[in-house]
Enzyme design. Structure first.
Site: not given
Ligand code: NAI
Length: 397
Positions: A110, A234
């Site tokens: 991560d 978007y």
């Protein structure tokens, strides 16, 4: 194991290792054919296992002999599960890089966590001393804030209205009706938290604190601007808000880096392509399939490697940057062509399941989707048994 594609809800739940090798190899071959250029020596890429991050890594590694460190989040193959394409892309990037005498390192985990940042910092200190480029190309739907431990989920939603349209059903190669719901203020904030610039800033800060940035250091992150045809879904939606935050982060970073290292923080707007991340965006795939058709007809179509090669060779490290009024680097210039966008809009208004194959390049779009998962390469024998355990015995460095 004989590996055949399996697609559920537009996610390829199986990938083909040998096809992933082919995907990496073709990008490397492209860069080698186009030729080398002078660029950075030591590069850190966050999200360098697929899509635009992998294309950046290939361009910089094979185009300018750069040593590359990649941080990506992958699933390892296990029993009858094939793992993620990024897992195999990393393995094959390493194999090709080794043959070429390049230095490489992959961290799997991560990137948002402090632990990952520390591991990477320790490695840079030990192996390189300093880096001269950070590419931030992460795309994720969730992020755990390393300070509070709270997990945020991003939303791909519109703002102030619902948006109707079609998306593509990859399995059936047909259109499916889709409604983009209006985001709540909390969903907007959460999307900014995940896909905005906070983590990019934390990476630069952590590297700066340990004095790991070379004089002239650059960092670049990627945005999508699109055209009026995609604004609702978007640029003016939740993801667009997150990208605005990314741009604000770039401006602040740019001031600091300029002052301290004569450095630069850049935003580059990239062209719409098929990636693991972009296929999730509602309605976006239909726009993409129309765009593919028109750009292929005009001879201006590009994939991820063409985009990133042009960005780094001509713009970031070259003499032909295309820079807009607010300083963004614009390799998406060909997608922005006004006449082209007019045509896209016109087709979007009349596309349906009867004319889909005639008015869009749905075949090419789906083919790209298959290829990023290791399928549809005519050079790969998909009837061959794949011994994944042996392929996976390579130690990742
Ligand atoms: P992608 O899905 O192919 O790549 C995302 C990368 O992020 C992968 O390497 C993945 O392993 C990594 N990643 C995800 N979560 C992570 C985590 N927690 N820790 C470490 N690594 C993690 O996506 P794509 O499309 O290449 O996106 C990269 C950037 O390019 C994004 O900022 C995206 O908005 C931008 N972009 C994409 C466009 C497109 O059409 N695909 C167009 C313009 C910009």
């Amino acid at each position: 194991m004989i590996i055949k594609p399996a697609i559920k809800n537009n996610i390829c739940v199986r990938v083909h290792p040998i096809g992933c090798r082919e995907n990496v190899k073709r990008q490397i071959d492209y860069v080698k054919t186009k030729g080398s250029f002078k660029g950075p020596k030591n590069v850190l890429i966050i999200g360098g296992s697929s899509g635009y991050g992998l294309a950046s890594r290939v361009t910089l590694g094979f185009g300018c002999n750069a040593n590359t460190i990649n941080v990506s989040f992958e699933i390892e193959p296990k029993r009858n599960k094939t793992g993620t394409a990024g897992w195999w892309n990393n393995i094959y990037f390493q194999q090709f890089a080794k043959e070429e005498g390049l230095k490489y390192k992959d961290f799997i985990g991560d990137a948002f966590s402090f632990e990952m940042k520390q591991q990477v910092i320790d490695y840079i200190k030990r192996e390189y001393g300093k880096i001269d480029l950070l590419v931030y190309s992460l795309a994720s739907n969730r992020r755990t804030d390393p300070v509070t431990g709270e997990t945020y989920i991003s939303s791909l939603k519109s703002i102030g209205k619902t948006v109707d349209g079609y998306s593509i059903d990859i399995n059936k190669e047909c259109l499916k009706y889709e409604k983009m719901e209006e985001a709540t203020p909390e969903e907007i904030q959460n999307t900014i938290k995940v896909m905005g610039g906070e983590d990019w800033d934390l990476w630069v800060e952590a590297l700066m604190k340990e004095d790991l940035l070379e004089e002239g250091f650059k960092t670049v992150s990627y945005t999508y601007l699109g055209s009026p045809a995609t604004y609702d879904i978007y640029h003016e939606g939740t993801i667009g808000k997150a990208k605005n935050h990314l741009e604000e982060t770039a401006r602040a970073l740019n001031t600091t880096l300029k002052e301290k290292y004569n450095g630069q923080a850049l935003i580059s707007a990239s062209k719409a392509i098929v990636t693991k991340a972009s296929i999730y965006i509602p309605i976006f795939p239909v726009y993409g399939a129309i765009l593919y058709k028109l750009m292929k007809e005009a001879g201006t179509h590009e994939g991820e490697i063409e985009q990133k090669y042009r960005l780094f060779k001509d713009m970031v490290y070259g003499e032909e940057p295309i820079i807009d009024e607010v300083g963004r680097y614009r390799p998406d210039n060909l997608e922005q062509d006004e006449a082209l966008q007019e045509k896209v809009k016109e087709i979007l208004n009349k596309i349906d399941n009867d004319n889909l194959h005639e008015l869009s390049d749905i075949k090419g779009f789906v083919d790209d989707f298959m290829k990023i998962n290791g399928f549809n390469f005519d050079t790969v024998d998909y009837e061959q048994d794949v011994d994944m355990e042996t392929l996976n015995e390579v130690e990742l460095y």
